[in-house]
Design an enzyme around this catalytic site. Structure first.
Site, PDB file in Angstrom:
ATOM      1  N   LYS A  97      12.090  -4.397  18.374  1.00 30.51           N
ATOM      2  CA  LYS A  97      10.856  -3.778  17.874  1.00 30.51           C
ATOM      3  C   LYS A  97      10.164  -3.023  19.005  1.00 30.51           C
ATOM      4  O   LYS A  97      10.141  -3.478  20.151  1.00 30.51           O
ATOM      5  CB  LYS A  97       9.952  -4.880  17.316  1.00 30.51           C
ATOM      6  CG  LYS A  97       8.678  -4.375  16.634  1.00 30.51           C
ATOM      7  CD  LYS A  97       7.876  -5.541  16.048  1.00 30.51           C
ATOM      8  CE  LYS A  97       6.589  -5.059  15.382  1.00 30.51           C
ATOM      9  NZ  LYS A  97       5.828  -6.166  14.777  1.00 30.51           N
TER      10      LYS A  97
ATOM     11  N   SER B  76       4.112  -5.506   9.971  1.00 33.85           N
ATOM     12  CA  SER B  76       4.315  -4.351  10.821  1.00 33.85           C
ATOM     13  C   SER B  76       5.759  -4.163  11.261  1.00 33.85           C
ATOM     14  O   SER B  76       6.135  -3.082  11.723  1.00 33.85           O
ATOM     15  CB  SER B  76       3.422  -4.492  12.058  1.00 33.85           C
ATOM     16  OG  SER B  76       3.831  -5.609  12.844  1.00 33.85           O
TER      17      SER B  76
ATOM     18  N   SER C 154       3.665 -10.421   9.875  1.00 31.19           N
ATOM     19  CA  SER C 154       4.459  -9.209  10.141  1.00 31.19           C
ATOM     20  C   SER C 154       5.954  -9.417  10.343  1.00 31.19           C
ATOM     21  O   SER C 154       6.699  -8.460  10.496  1.00 31.19           O
ATOM     22  CB  SER C 154       3.897  -8.473  11.363  1.00 31.19           C
ATOM     23  OG  SER C 154       2.695  -7.836  11.040  1.00 31.19           O
TER      24      SER C 154
END
EC number: 6.3.5.7
Length: 495
Positions: free
Chosen positions: A78, A158, A182
């Site tokens: 990420k 997210s 998330s």
């Protein structure tokens, strides 16, 4: 072997050990899948040179016979994790061009274990969002579609890029972070497994901060066994993070027996929300029946302060965000706005932050600054902290009464279309976190397991919440649920 990118971590590890496949072959298969999937916008910084270099090193290490479980396995990282010499932007314009000279502890541990980084993954800006629509890179897109409908769906947020990449077999697994859901919400939206460990289990050092008392890294994988394998590598004490727990990391994979006889699973009555879709309600009941059939005892429980969790979260998280994001000022690193003749330092701060932060980040910084301001601090921030203590105590009381895990829905709906939740009403988007934020506020481990499809053919997930530091036990309960649910659906390839 064909379609090597479709393997999970455990299958690929076993194939590497047997010599059926090399890490270079696995990596090349993933790199090709990534190049063919630009329509998903999941990978935003591709690192094929680093990937192939690490894959070659991993093959040598495997030949030597001392390779850890993650060695040679291609994964995505990420964009919130700082990676040395590779853009690490937290999907924000304000960090445009930022290439750190250091590596986050979690990504370093994965690299030390021989994992192969394929690139950086899309996300909501500074991890603020539930749909991956606040990214400077543009929206990440789910590989799933509703029936014969061509509308693009959100992969959740997210960690939307991570979810999309794992579900579409662009990588074998990916890192995510979870501040209010998330990891778990996007995992549920795309039919994969995602675990948020206990707060303090994984180091936060080198992960761009959103809300420091809530943020926690975790793996997003194709199944529960893979989550256990990757989580073990990501965990561990780190002297560079004062909130990191000095606890031994167990062999989580070895704890996956599937035997949950005699375990007590709590069903919280407060999670039965008004307007909850019948499909989610039905899946939840079926999940409880599956665990009962596997030998667990199902008990009704109460978590009375649940209804205050969302408002408390949306005071605490923005407050911490406004404090953490004060460092982005155009002085030391990242973007600096063009200044006009006569502009001073105040104008530089204002212009840089106005240009660099997107609307959602600006909104949360403003809310956070407001609740921390003189005159409002006690009314909002301190009150939210007291509510947080009560929420934590609710869970402590339930666990003290002998409950081993808690079963809830992971999300209030299946994935929605990109653009369907309007900017005009951000609260509508915030409601997506209704089942997940309590776990962050209490610092507990939580896992989302895919358990079924809705009538439009989209994945639905169930969430299990565990006792603090007992991720092994939680993973084993999730393993039993996964075996009973038998979820094997994959998105049809359209990209």
């Amino acid at each position: 072997m064909s379609d090597l990118n479709k393997l999970g971590l455990a299958e690929a590890r076993d194939a590497l050990r047997k010599g059926d496949v090399t890490s270079v072959e696995l990596t090349e298969s993933c790199l090709k899948a990534i190049d063919d999937a630009d329509a998903l916008n999941a990978f935003v910084h591709k690192t094929p040179e680093i990937a192939l270099e690490r894959a070659k090193a991993a093959d040598e290490r495997i030949k030597g016979g001392d390779a850890p479980s993650m060695c040679g396995l291609p994964i995505g990282i990420k964009d919130l994790f700082c990676t040395k010499g590779v853009p690490s932007q937290a999907a924000s314009k304000i960090l445009d061009g930022f290439k750190p000279e250091y590596e986050s502890t979690v990504s370093q541990q994965l690299a030390d274990a021989g994992a192969v980084m394929l690139g950086k993954l899309n996300m909501d800006e500074f991890a603020m969002g539930s749909s991956n629509e606040t990214s400077i890179y543009g929206n990440a897109v789910s590989p799933w579609r509703r029936g014969n409908d061509d509308a693009q769906l959100t992969p959740g947020g997210s960690s939307g890029g991570s979810a999309s990449a794992v579900a579409a077999d662009l990588c074998l697994a990916a890192t995510g972070t979870d501040t209010g859901g998330s990891i778990r919400q996007p995992a549920a939206f795309v039919g994969i497994t995602g675990i948020k460990p206990t707060y303090g289990r994984c180091s936060r050092w080198g992960i761009v901060a959103f809300a420091s008392s809530l943020d926690q890294a975790g793996p997003m994988t194709k199944n529960v066994r893979d989550a256990a394998i990757m989580l073990e590598t990501m965990c561990g004490h780190d002297v560079k993070d004062s909130t990191s727990a000095e606890l031994a990391v167990p062999n989580f994979e070895a704890m996956l027996t599937g035997d949950i006889k005699g375990k007590k699973i709590g069903i919280p009555k407060e999670y039965r929300m008004d307007g909850m879709p019948a499909e989610i309600e039905k899946l939840w009941s079926e999940g409880a029946e599956m665990l009962k059939a596997a030998g667990a005892e199902i008990v009704d429980i109460s978590l009375p302060h649940t209804k205050y969790a969302l408002p408390a979260y949306y005071v605490i998280a923005p407050a911490e965000a406004s404090s953490n994001l004060a460092r982005y000022d155009g002085v030391r690193y990242g973007r600096r706005a063009q200044l006009a003749q006569g502009d001073g330092i105040t104008e530089m701060y204002e212009k840089t932050r106005a240009e660099g932060f997107g609307h959602e980040v600006q909104r949360r910084v403003m809310v956070g600054t407001y609740v921390l301001s003189a005159g409002f601090y006690d009314a909002y921030y301190n009150r939210a902290r007291r509510v947080r203590t009560l929420i934590k105590k609710d869970f402590e009381d339930v666990f003290a009464a002998g409950v081993d895990a808690i079963l809830t829905p992971a999300t209030p709906s299946a994935a929605f279309g990109l653009g369907e939740m309007t900017e005009a009403d951000p609260v509508q988007m915030y409601l997506n976190d209704v089942f997940t934020v309590t776990v962050n506020l209490a610092g507990l481990p939580g896992i989302s397991v895919p358990a079924g499809l809705d009538k439009q053919g989209l994945p639905l997930g169930l969430q299990l919440i565990g006792r603090p530091w007992e991720e092994g036990d939680l993973l084993n309960t999730a393993y039993a649920l996964e075996n009973a649910a038998g979820f094997v659906a994959k998105p049809g390839k359209w990209w």
